[in-house]
Design an enzyme around this catalytic site. Structure first.
Site, PDB file in Angstrom:
ATOM      1  N   ASP A  51       0.856  -1.188   0.000  1.00 15.75           N
ATOM      2  CA  ASP A  51       0.000   0.000   0.000  1.00 15.75           C
ATOM      3  C   ASP A  51       0.890   1.235   0.000  1.00 15.75           C
ATOM      4  O   ASP A  51       0.779   2.114   0.855  1.00 15.75           O
ATOM      5  CB  ASP A  51      -0.930  -0.015   1.213  1.00 15.75           C
ATOM      6  CG  ASP A  51      -2.161   0.865   1.024  1.00 15.75           C
ATOM      7  OD1 ASP A  51      -2.254   1.544  -0.015  1.00 15.75           O
ATOM      8  OD2 ASP A  51      -3.021   0.889   1.919  1.00 15.75           O
TER       9      ASP A  51
ATOM     10  N   ASN B 121      -0.123   6.884   3.562  1.00 17.24           N
ATOM     11  CA  ASN B 121       0.226   5.924   4.604  1.00 17.24           C
ATOM     12  C   ASN B 121       1.576   6.242   5.235  1.00 17.24           C
ATOM     13  O   ASN B 121       2.222   5.366   5.813  1.00 17.24           O
ATOM     14  CB  ASN B 121       0.252   4.501   4.038  1.00 17.24           C
ATOM     15  CG  ASN B 121      -1.137   3.930   3.842  1.00 17.24           C
ATOM     16  OD1 ASN B 121      -2.078   4.307   4.525  1.00 17.24           O
ATOM     17  ND2 ASN B 121      -1.277   3.026   2.888  1.00 17.24           N
TER      18      ASN B 121
ATOM     19  N   ASP C 221       0.602   0.892   7.724  1.00 19.94           N
ATOM     20  CA  ASP C 221      -0.303   0.051   6.927  1.00 19.94           C
ATOM     21  C   ASP C 221       0.429  -0.959   6.046  1.00 19.94           C
ATOM     22  O   ASP C 221       0.628  -0.749   4.846  1.00 19.94           O
ATOM     23  CB  ASP C 221      -1.234   0.915   6.072  1.00 19.94           C
ATOM     24  CG  ASP C 221      -2.273   1.630   6.919  1.00 19.94           C
ATOM     25  OD1 ASP C 221      -2.296   1.404   8.130  1.00 19.94           O
ATOM     26  OD2 ASP C 221      -3.052   2.415   6.355  1.00 19.94           O
TER      27      ASP C 221
ATOM     28  N   GLU D 222      -0.668  -4.268   5.710  1.00 17.86           N
ATOM     29  CA  GLU D 222      -1.512  -5.457   5.557  1.00 17.86           C
ATOM     30  C   GLU D 222      -1.489  -6.024   4.143  1.00 17.86           C
ATOM     31  O   GLU D 222      -1.871  -7.180   3.936  1.00 17.86           O
ATOM     32  CB  GLU D 222      -2.943  -5.164   5.992  1.00 17.86           C
ATOM     33  CG  GLU D 222      -3.668  -4.128   5.178  1.00 17.86           C
ATOM     34  CD  GLU D 222      -4.950  -3.674   5.867  1.00 17.86           C
ATOM     35  OE1 GLU D 222      -5.272  -4.196   6.947  1.00 17.86           O
ATOM     36  OE2 GLU D 222      -5.621  -2.783   5.310  1.00 17.86           O
TER      37      GLU D 222
END
Length: 364
Positions: free
Chosen positions: A233, A238, A251, A253
């Site tokens: 991402d 972020n 972030d 994930e």
């Protein structure tokens, strides 16, 4: 910018979470208390974030952030949330690179205390380019910055990606490899196909997304390149900045093993996504920021690796983003916030740019 209501980001009660968090803290640091517990307005729709202060004389740091897996009963954006995996990534990046990430403190894999697994990390002070309203709109701190300040932020951000890709030993990131056959890129795309199948299970298919998958096959790189730890991402929304310097990368994930260009394509396209929305609303946006040619050239200078097949990778970024947006739209329909139209492609906010990428006319 959009004609539908902003989707809800949580189904949980912040007051109850604060009470349960304080009870849990006592098991890790007797006498510790969580104060000032808040759910930020910018909370995402996948994992949730709680901010709090850790009150204890032996606390390693006071300002904390808690990353909580999505409520499994709340029509989640992704099919699974592996918090232990994210915790492990943060530790790996902290130990093996000079890329700034928050210090992680605790991992809780038992869903009992807060209803889902979570981890606690340091809350890093700074500012983040906003998604709502996007940083490309007049009034945001990044839009108001000078050209030189934005150029500094851009250079520092591309440098951050270069160091991440160069410094993490791939052997230590093997736990991020996608399952299946083929090289890392083939596995990555196969995982996206599986994600799309999960999104449309029992719901209307997206002809545009399926056309984009077909176009990917036509553009498939002859040499996908060696995999690196791909952030997944990789966008400025972020990153926490102190002034115009990155101080925390958030972030993880969507992290995986993938070619370098997967992150580069996402960085370039996600900026263009916000810029295109801004232009469509009648504003100028930031057309000279995070330009594809400049990002590619700087990355090549820093790493010695010249980005290649970027038509493929920017299309792939737009496709991946479209699948997420379709899931969010179906989530809104589930909660009665929108109706599903006859043409599901219109649920994808950037359907025009994705179609242009499929047709090969977007970068003209």
């Amino acid at each position: 910018m959009v004609t539908t209501p902003r989707p809800r980001t949580t189904t949980r009660d912040p007051g109850e979470l604060a009470h349960r968090l304080t009870a849990w803290l006592g098991t890790r640091l007797p006498g510790a208390e969580a104060t000032g517990v808040t759910v930020p307005a910018s909370n995402g729709m996948s994992s949730e974030t709680l901010l709090f202060d850790l009150e204890h004389p032996e606390a390693p740091f006071r300002a904390c952030a808690l990353r909580l897996a999505a409520d499994p009963a709340a029509y989640t954006v992704f099919p699974e949330y592996d918090m232990a995996r994210q915790y492990r990534i943060l530790r790996l990046v902290a130990e093996r690179t000079d890329v700034p990430v928050p210090r992680v403190l605790w991992l809780e894999e038992d869903p009992g205390p807060l209803g889902a697994p979570f981890f606690v990390m340091e809350r890093v002070a700074g500012r983040v380019p906003p998604d709502v309203m996007p940083y490309t709109y007049e009034g945001s701190w990044l839009h108001a910055a000078s050209d030189a300040e934005r150029a500094h932020l851009e250079a520092a951000t591309v440098g951050l990606l270069a160091r991440l890709h160069d410094q993490v030993p791939v052997a230590e990131a093997r736990f991020l490899a996608r399952p299946g056959a083929g090289d890392a890129l083939r596995r990555h795309v196969t995982a996206q196909r599986a994600y799309y199948a999960w999104v449309i299970d029992g719901l209307p298919r997206s002809p545009l997304i399926e056309a984009a998958f077909d176009r990917l096959e036509q553009l498939w790189p002859r040499e996908p390149g060696d995999p690196v730890l791909s952030w997944g991402d990789a966008r400025i929304g972020n990153i926490v900045y102190d002034g115009f310097d990155p101080v925390a990368v958030l972030d993880w994930e969507m992290a995986a093993l993938a070619p370098r260009e997967v992150d580069l394509g996402w960085t370039v396209y996600l900026h263009r996504f916000f810029h295109d929305l801004t232009v469509a609303s009648g504003q100028r946006g930031l057309p000279d920021f995070l330009r594809r040619d400049r990002v590619e050239a700087r990355y090549a200078r820093l790493t010695g690796h010249t980005p290649r097949d970027m038509e493929f990778h920017t299309l792939y970024a737009a496709l991946r983003h479209a699948i997420v947006m379709l899931r969010i739209a179906y989530r809104q329909a589930y909660f009665g916030e929108v109706d599903v139209p006859a043409d599901p492609d219109t649920l994808i906010l950037h359907h025009d740019s994705l179609r242009a990428l499929v047709q090969g006319s977007y970068w003209d």
